[in-house]
Design a protein around this motif. Structure first.
Motif, PDB file in Angstrom:
ATOM      1  N   MET A 146       0.804  -1.225   0.000  1.00  0.00           N
ATOM      2  CA  MET A 146       0.000   0.000   0.000  1.00  0.00           C
ATOM      3  C   MET A 146       0.838   1.277   0.000  1.00  0.00           C
TER       4      MET A 146
ATOM      5  N   ALA B 226      -7.560   3.649  -5.676  1.00  0.00           N
ATOM      6  CA  ALA B 226      -7.814   2.984  -6.956  1.00  0.00           C
ATOM      7  C   ALA B 226      -7.245   3.740  -8.167  1.00  0.00           C
ATOM      8  N   ALA B 227      -7.394   5.058  -8.187  1.00  0.00           N
ATOM      9  CA  ALA B 227      -6.914   5.824  -9.347  1.00  0.00           C
ATOM     10  C   ALA B 227      -5.397   5.681  -9.481  1.00  0.00           C
TER      11      ALA B 227
ATOM     12  N   ILE C   4      -3.467   3.319  -8.233  1.00  0.00           N
ATOM     13  CA  ILE C   4      -3.089   1.937  -8.554  1.00  0.00           C
ATOM     14  C   ILE C   4      -3.171   1.727 -10.066  1.00  0.00           C
TER      15      ILE C   4
ATOM     16  N   ARG D  58      -3.543  -6.808  -6.050  1.00  0.00           N
ATOM     17  CA  ARG D  58      -4.676  -6.563  -5.124  1.00  0.00           C
ATOM     18  C   ARG D  58      -5.957  -6.816  -5.900  1.00  0.00           C
TER      19      ARG D  58
ATOM     20  N   ASN E 127      -9.403   7.776   1.983  1.00  0.00           N
ATOM     21  CA  ASN E 127      -8.687   8.821   1.240  1.00  0.00           C
ATOM     22  C   ASN E 127      -8.903   8.584  -0.238  1.00  0.00           C
ATOM     23  N   SER E 128      -9.871   9.305  -0.789  1.00  0.00           N
ATOM     24  CA  SER E 128     -10.183   9.196  -2.216  1.00  0.00           C
ATOM     25  C   SER E 128      -9.747  10.472  -2.915  1.00  0.00           C
TER      26      SER E 128
ATOM     27  N   VAL F 238     -10.408  11.298  -5.846  1.00  0.00           N
ATOM     28  CA  VAL F 238     -11.481  11.797  -6.703  1.00  0.00           C
ATOM     29  C   VAL F 238     -12.538  12.538  -5.859  1.00  0.00           C
TER      30      VAL F 238
ATOM     31  N   GLN G 194      -6.313   5.818   6.588  1.00  0.00           N
ATOM     32  CA  GLN G 194      -6.170   6.691   5.420  1.00  0.00           C
ATOM     33  C   GLN G 194      -6.910   8.019   5.618  1.00  0.00           C
TER      34      GLN G 194
ATOM     35  N   GLY H  24     -15.232   7.992  -2.693  1.00  0.00           N
ATOM     36  CA  GLY H  24     -14.738   7.450  -3.952  1.00  0.00           C
ATOM     37  C   GLY H  24     -15.203   6.014  -4.119  1.00  0.00           C
ATOM     38  N   ALA H  25     -14.601   5.306  -5.077  1.00  0.00           N
ATOM     39  CA  ALA H  25     -14.957   3.901  -5.292  1.00  0.00           C
ATOM     40  C   ALA H  25     -13.747   3.118  -5.798  1.00  0.00           C
TER      41      ALA H  25
ATOM     42  N   ASN I 273     -16.198   0.150  -1.883  1.00  0.00           N
ATOM     43  CA  ASN I 273     -15.230   1.152  -1.407  1.00  0.00           C
ATOM     44  C   ASN I 273     -14.735   0.727  -0.022  1.00  0.00           C
TER      45      ASN I 273
ATOM     46  N   LYS J 124     -13.549   2.817 -13.159  1.00  0.00           N
ATOM     47  CA  LYS J 124     -13.842   2.173 -11.869  1.00  0.00           C
ATOM     48  C   LYS J 124     -15.064   1.263 -11.993  1.00  0.00           C
TER      49      LYS J 124
ATOM     50  N   PHE K 119     -12.708  -3.793   2.206  1.00  0.00           N
ATOM     51  CA  PHE K 119     -13.734  -3.045   1.458  1.00  0.00           C
ATOM     52  C   PHE K 119     -15.115  -3.579   1.797  1.00  0.00           C
TER      53      PHE K 119
HETATM   54  C1  RUB Z   1      -8.759   3.334  -0.921  1.00  0.00           C
HETATM   55  C2  RUB Z   1     -10.222   3.587  -1.092  1.00  0.00           C
HETATM   56  C3  RUB Z   1     -10.610   4.791  -1.884  1.00  0.00           C
HETATM   57  C4  RUB Z   1     -10.825   4.371  -3.340  1.00  0.00           C
HETATM   58  C5  RUB Z   1     -10.975   5.578  -4.258  1.00  0.00           C
HETATM   59  O1  RUB Z   1      -8.484   2.071  -0.354  1.00  0.00           O
HETATM   60  O2  RUB Z   1     -11.069   2.815  -0.686  1.00  0.00           O
HETATM   61  O3  RUB Z   1     -11.797   5.341  -1.396  1.00  0.00           O
HETATM   62  O4  RUB Z   1      -9.726   3.602  -3.799  1.00  0.00           O
HETATM   63  O5  RUB Z   1      -9.774   6.329  -4.278  1.00  0.00           O
HETATM   64  P1  RUB Z   1      -6.954   1.640  -0.089  1.00  0.00           P
HETATM   65  P2  RUB Z   1      -9.441   7.264  -5.521  1.00  0.00           P
HETATM   66  O6  RUB Z   1      -6.337   2.714   0.751  1.00  0.00           O
HETATM   67  O7  RUB Z   1      -7.067   0.325   0.612  1.00  0.00           O
HETATM   68  O8  RUB Z   1      -6.285   1.509  -1.446  1.00  0.00           O
HETATM   69  O9  RUB Z   1     -10.599   8.201  -5.643  1.00  0.00           O
HETATM   70  O10 RUB Z   1      -8.161   7.972  -5.149  1.00  0.00           O
HETATM   71  O11 RUB Z   1      -9.282   6.374  -6.712  1.00  0.00           O
END
Ligand code: RUB
Length: 308
Positions: free
Chosen positions: A19, A24-25, A27, A65, A133-134, A136, A163, A199-200, A211, A237, A274
């Motif tokens: 991590m 998600a974005a 990754i 993941r 922490n999203s 988006v 996060q 986010g998602a 999420n 997503k 999640f």
């Molecule tokens: C992160 C998480 C975030 C989404 C969306 O989980 O659940 O809400 O990934 O993030 P982890 P983004 O910390 O386990 O990766 O909007 O940045 O894509």
């Protein structure tokens, strides 16, 4: 190459698993960047050898993941273009690099566009709750704030990895008034909240949102209090496999993240990372293509992934 996975792939996989690369974005973008680096350093002597190696690299990345579909979608974005082309080896490698760059640029642009579109749904005086922490969701919140809207944020910490602490630091740095609470305080604070924005990691064909663990509890509390629940997510997503009834795999992480098993002998410790928020609790999904009700998720999947 075929006997050992190249460094750029194993390093990225390691960082996604630990991590260091998360959300998600991010990754998805790092997976595309790893395929680009792989391509640049690849010494394959034939088209076939290159494509096979790239496919293997893609599979290895996807296995890092399981829940964020941005990861397989980023890999497929690059691989589909390469597989569909009849260019020679050099041309194919250039195409792979261009495709990876395109995914990364599209992603950055989508996050900015969602910020603009989502900010229209945030009103002056709003108190917004967010979770985990999203990037988006934060794009929406920060864009609304930068437009001069007087808003404040309540952020839950997101145990076990906290996060939420990243979120509150990022918001404080941007000057947004923000309050940090423990996850179990979410319902107590809901009376002060106008909108929830999260986010998602994946969105299913029926509009269910996958999420960070705890999101569905927040949605339940929001539903009870008649508070609007928004999800900010790029179209990559949306999970293509859910169109044919596949379920999204929920990652279960190491129990040591929750508590030291040595101190709790005879205790079963669980750590799902999640959860699934049913579409009935989601008011809107904000995508770069526009705002949709969760029931329209299936249309996005057909439009974006009809080729699968
Ligand atoms: C992160 C998480 C975030 C989404 C969306 O989980 O659940 O809400 O990934 O993030 P982890 P983004 O910390 O386990 O990766 O909007 O940045 O894509």
């Amino acid at each position: 190459m075929t006997h050992h996975m190249r460094d750029e792939i194993t390093q990225t996989v390691k960082k996604i698993k630990s991590m260091e690369i998360r959300g998600a974005a991010n990754i998805g973008r790092y997976a595309a960047a790893a395929l680009k680096a792989y391509t640049i350093n690849c010494d394959a002597r034939s088209r076939d050898e290159f494509v096979r190696g790239l496919e293997e690299a893609g599979e290895t990345l996807i296995d890092a993941r399981p829940t964020a579909v941005s990861l397989p979608n980023a890999v497929k974005f690059v691989l589909r273009r390469v597989r569909d082309s009849d260019l020679s080896l050099e041309g194919l490698k250039e195409l792979a690099v261009r495709s990876a760059d395109a995914f990364i640029e599209n992603s950055r642009q989508a996050v900015r566009t969602i910020g603009e579109i989502g900010a229209k749904r945030i009103s002056d005086g709003d108190t917004i709750m967010t979770h985990c922490n999203s990037s988006v969701a934060l794009s929406v919140i920060k864009t609304a704030f930068s437009q001069g809207k007087d808003i404040r944020v309540i952020a839950s910490e997101a145990r076990p990895r906290y996060q939420g602490r990243i979120t509150v630091k990022q918001l404080a740095e941007a000057g947004v008034p923000v309050t940090l609470i423990v996850d179990s305080a979410v319902r107590s604070f809901m009376k002060d909240v106008d909108k929830v924005v999260v986010g998602a990691d994946s969105i299913a064909a029926n509009g269910a949102v996958i999420n960070k663990i705890g999101t569905s509890q927040i949605a339940l509390a929001a539903h009870e209090a008649r508070v609007l629940f928004f999800v900010a997510a790029e179209t990559y997503k949306f999970h293509p496999d859910t169109l044919v009834g596949e379920l999204v795999e929920i990652e279960e992480r190491d129990k040591k993240e929750v508590a030291d098993p040595g101190e709790f002998s005879g205790v079963d410790i669980r750590n799902p990372a999640f959860d699934i928020t049913p579409p009935e609790y989601v008011d809107l999904i904000i995508t770069e293509k526009g705002v949709i009700p969760p029931q329209a998720a299936i249309m996005i999947i057909k439009e974006e992934f009809g080729w699968i």
